[in-house]
Motif scaffolding. Structure first.
Motif, PDB file in Angstrom:
ATOM      1  N   ASP A   1       0.826  -1.207   0.000  1.00  0.00           N
ATOM      2  CA  ASP A   1       0.000   0.000   0.000  1.00  0.00           C
ATOM      3  C   ASP A   1       0.863   1.261   0.000  1.00  0.00           C
ATOM      4  O   ASP A   1       0.580   2.229  -0.717  1.00  0.00           O
ATOM      5  CB  ASP A   1      -0.922  -0.003   1.223  1.00  0.00           C
ATOM      6  N   VAL A   2       1.933   1.253   0.810  1.00  0.00           N
ATOM      7  CA  VAL A   2       2.819   2.414   0.908  1.00  0.00           C
ATOM      8  C   VAL A   2       3.523   2.675  -0.412  1.00  0.00           C
ATOM      9  O   VAL A   2       3.563   3.811  -0.922  1.00  0.00           O
ATOM     10  CB  VAL A   2       3.849   2.202   2.038  1.00  0.00           C
TER      11      VAL A   2
ATOM     12  N   ALA B   1      -7.784  -0.996   7.256  1.00  0.00           N
ATOM     13  CA  ALA B   1      -8.070   0.357   7.734  1.00  0.00           C
ATOM     14  C   ALA B   1      -6.875   0.974   8.454  1.00  0.00           C
ATOM     15  O   ALA B   1      -6.651   2.191   8.374  1.00  0.00           O
ATOM     16  CB  ALA B   1      -9.287   0.325   8.660  1.00  0.00           C
ATOM     17  N   GLU B   2      -6.091   0.141   9.168  1.00  0.00           N
ATOM     18  CA  GLU B   2      -4.958   0.703   9.923  1.00  0.00           C
ATOM     19  C   GLU B   2      -3.842   1.213   9.013  1.00  0.00           C
ATOM     20  O   GLU B   2      -2.911   1.868   9.486  1.00  0.00           O
ATOM     21  CB  GLU B   2      -4.400  -0.323  10.905  1.00  0.00           C
TER      22      GLU B   2
ATOM     23  N   GLY C   1     -18.923  -6.124   3.570  1.00  0.00           N
ATOM     24  CA  GLY C   1     -17.633  -6.724   3.878  1.00  0.00           C
ATOM     25  C   GLY C   1     -16.965  -5.927   4.990  1.00  0.00           C
ATOM     26  O   GLY C   1     -16.700  -4.735   4.830  1.00  0.00           O
ATOM     27  N   GLU C   2     -16.670  -6.565   6.098  1.00  0.00           N
ATOM     28  CA  GLU C   2     -16.256  -5.840   7.305  1.00  0.00           C
ATOM     29  C   GLU C   2     -14.956  -5.075   7.101  1.00  0.00           C
ATOM     30  O   GLU C   2     -14.843  -3.910   7.503  1.00  0.00           O
ATOM     31  CB  GLU C   2     -16.129  -6.797   8.485  1.00  0.00           C
ATOM     32  N   ASP C   3     -13.944  -5.692   6.499  1.00  0.00           N
ATOM     33  CA  ASP C   3     -12.659  -5.005   6.321  1.00  0.00           C
ATOM     34  C   ASP C   3     -12.826  -3.747   5.468  1.00  0.00           C
ATOM     35  O   ASP C   3     -12.255  -2.686   5.777  1.00  0.00           O
ATOM     36  CB  ASP C   3     -11.633  -5.941   5.675  1.00  0.00           C
ATOM     37  N   ALA C   4     -13.605  -3.856   4.398  1.00  0.00           N
ATOM     38  CA  ALA C   4     -13.808  -2.702   3.527  1.00  0.00           C
ATOM     39  C   ALA C   4     -14.618  -1.613   4.227  1.00  0.00           C
ATOM     40  O   ALA C   4     -14.354  -0.414   4.045  1.00  0.00           O
ATOM     41  CB  ALA C   4     -14.499  -3.135   2.235  1.00  0.00           C
ATOM     42  N   VAL C   5     -15.595  -2.001   5.029  1.00  0.00           N
ATOM     43  CA  VAL C   5     -16.359  -1.015   5.793  1.00  0.00           C
ATOM     44  C   VAL C   5     -15.442  -0.265   6.754  1.00  0.00           C
ATOM     45  O   VAL C   5     -15.540   0.966   6.913  1.00  0.00           O
ATOM     46  CB  VAL C   5     -17.517  -1.691   6.546  1.00  0.00           C
TER      47      VAL C   5
ATOM     48  N   VAL D   1     -13.721   2.383   4.897  1.00  0.00           N
ATOM     49  CA  VAL D   1     -14.603   3.530   4.656  1.00  0.00           C
ATOM     50  C   VAL D   1     -14.564   4.478   5.846  1.00  0.00           C
ATOM     51  O   VAL D   1     -14.409   5.703   5.687  1.00  0.00           O
ATOM     52  CB  VAL D   1     -16.050   3.055   4.383  1.00  0.00           C
ATOM     53  N   TYR D   2     -14.702   3.953   7.038  1.00  0.00           N
ATOM     54  CA  TYR D   2     -14.656   4.804   8.237  1.00  0.00           C
ATOM     55  C   TYR D   2     -13.329   5.567   8.305  1.00  0.00           C
ATOM     56  O   TYR D   2     -13.301   6.773   8.609  1.00  0.00           O
ATOM     57  CB  TYR D   2     -14.838   3.961   9.495  1.00  0.00           C
ATOM     58  N   ALA D   3     -12.220   4.878   8.050  1.00  0.00           N
ATOM     59  CA  ALA D   3     -10.906   5.517   8.160  1.00  0.00           C
ATOM     60  C   ALA D   3     -10.747   6.611   7.108  1.00  0.00           C
ATOM     61  O   ALA D   3     -10.181   7.676   7.387  1.00  0.00           O
ATOM     62  CB  ALA D   3      -9.802   4.471   8.018  1.00  0.00           C
TER      63      ALA D   3
END
Length: 505
Positions: A179-180, A201-202, A241-245, A248-250
């Protein structure tokens, strides 16, 4: 006495003039779409109300606890069986309060674009794990170097209006490093609006630190975000999908605009009938919108309803079909009818080579989406092999194709001058043709696009010049760009700060 005709410049001068950016670009990005309407008003309403029924009566499953709390707070209901139901008035409130237009910023402000309305822009997407090698002509695993090269190649292509990573660096193993380094490649090699994805998300908060360095200091990125996130919070059929949600919050916390992508597949994760598919995929994308509404009403979100098709004989993904063309056009029409910034996916050829299949499938699907008014047309540059592959040659060929599409969208300007009554009279009563007339010269640069890759020579000249096909011409153009364009849009100080903080590979 007739006024003397303006003296013509020589052919060499005219060719040189056309090589420069024209005073009036005959086919700039952002042309209006919407003339193609595959659905009638009655059909739009039937699909929409079926989507509302699905959300009200079937609802969405596997809702993460945090999101469930927020959804219930804005008016969603529990059905007692593990699903959350959305009353129609909640969905319509989310539509009414959604961002209808917003700016996708470039780090260079002149490259920013406004999303929404009837403006059409082509850009990229994809996660190709294979790259069509520019030298061997064969596929191989995509690398981080490929991503850097694709980013600097598209930096000079005027019709790639925003750049999302088009390939996955398969040589980067750790997801955080992936990702980086993906974001770093975008920052280093382009100042266009960009987009990326976050595995977890982290990863968002530390990468925002990198974006702040490029923006000029802590908190600066959020003031004018020049990168959006591609997120798929819905898993078809009809669940979150929990990880994707969590992502979204982040992203909302850090003011990163988002494309919430629904990518159902007809006959697999959505109905095989086109109307049924559109009803389900619209319901799912509306569920993403309600999710965003429950977190922060009006947050910038691209309503990215991407209908995907599989070959029902084999189960293989089919990105270049007529069904793909009409479904994505219909998706754009539905989104625009609702007044939402639309995102669709087209130009996803199934061809592996740069051949006739490639050209047919890309041309068919991309112009259908553009004519229907898709605001952001993803996957539209460089993608091959049903999204498994990406090609340098395809990038430059597609860029020229988009110019022709924009010219078609621009249409015909009917004015007294353009109707040419006086010019017709002058030609008929004078030399008997329009060659050399000022009316013709004025139209020549204003109304016509002159391709640099497409061959318009007569056969003998083409043969004398080496009988090259489009693949060879595009390969030479891509190699020339990569040889001469090596930008570094990070200052030495910014680059040093990023390298001190992150594992830049």
């Amino acid at each position: 006495m007739a006024a003397p005709k303006a003296k013509r410049s020589g052919r060499k001068g005219r060719v040189a003039q056309r090589a420069e950016k024209p005073a009036l670009d005959p086919c700039p990005p952002g042309q209006p779409g919407g003339a193609y309407k595959p659905l009638t008003r009655v059909e739009l309403e039937r699909i929409y109300y079926t989507a509302l029924d699905l959300l009200e009566k079937l609802g969405i499953g596997e809702v993460p606890d945090r999101l469930q709390t927020d959804l219930l707070a804005v008016g969603a209901k529990e059905n007692g069986k593990g699903r959350i139901l959305f009353p129609p008035q909640l969905v319509e409130q989310a539509i009414d309060q959604a961002a209808k237009t917003f700016v996708l910023h470039g780090r260079d402000q002149t490259r920013s674009i406004e999303v929404g309305g009837n403006r059409v822009y082509f850009g990229t997407g994809g996660a190709a794990v294979q790259t069509l090698d520019l030298h061997s002509g064969h596929y191989r695993p995509s690398t981080l170097q490929d991503l850097h090269d694709f980013t600097r190649l598209q930096d000079v292509l005027p019709n790639v209006s925003w750049f999302t990573r088009c390939c996955v660096a398969t040589d980067v193993v750790e997801t955080f490093d992936l990702d980086v380094n993906t974001v770093y490649a975008l920052l280093k090699n382009t100042t266009k609006p960009t987009a990326t994805s976050f595995t977890l998300a982290e990863h968002v908060a530390p990468i925002v630190e990198m974006l702040d360095i490029a923006a000029g200091g802590p908190g600066e990125f959020a003031k004018r975000p020049f990168m959006k996130a591609h997120i798929s919070p819905m898993i078809s059929p009809m669940r979150y999908g929990e990880d994707a949600v969590d992502v979204v919050y982040a992203c909302i916390e850090h003011n990163i605009p988002i494309s919430c992508i629904t990518a159902a597949q007809a006959g697999a994760t959505a109905p095989a009938t086109l109307a049924g598919f559109l009803a389900q995929s619209l319901a799912e994308t509306l569920a993403s919108l309600v999710m965003v509404h429950s977190i922060q009403p009006g947050f910038p979100m691209v309503f990215s309803n991407w209908p995907l098709v599989i070959d029902l004989r084999t189960g293989a993904f089919s990105g270049g079909s007529g069904e793909t063309a009409v479904l994505n056009a219909a998706s754009a029409q539905l989104s625009n009818w609702l007044g939402l910034p639309s995102g669709v996916a087209c130009s996803m050829t199934d061809a592996k080579a740069i051949d006739a299949q490639y050209g047919m499938e890309k041309g068919l699907t991309s112009i259908a989406a553009a004519l229907a008014g898709g605001n952001l047309i993803y996957e539209s540059s460089g993608m091959t092999a049903s999204l498994l592959g990406v090609s340098f040659e395809a990038f430059v060929l597609d860029d020229e194709m988009h110019s022709h599409t924009y010219r078609a969208l621009r249409g015909i300007e009917v004015t007294d001058e353009n109707l040419g009554f006086e010019a017709i009279c002058e030609a008929v009563l004078g030399e008997g043709h329009f060659l050399g007339g000022q009316h013709t010269f004025a139209a020549m640069e204003r109304d016509y696009f002159y391709p640099s890759l497409a061959d318009r020579d007569e056969p003998r000249t083409w043969a004398d010049n080496g009988a090259q096909d489009a693949w060879a011409r595009a390969r030479h153009r891509a190699q020339e760009i990569l040889r001469t364009h090596s930008p570094s849009y990070l200052s030495p100080e910014q680059d040093g700060q990023i390298r001190d903080r992150f594992n830049i590979l």
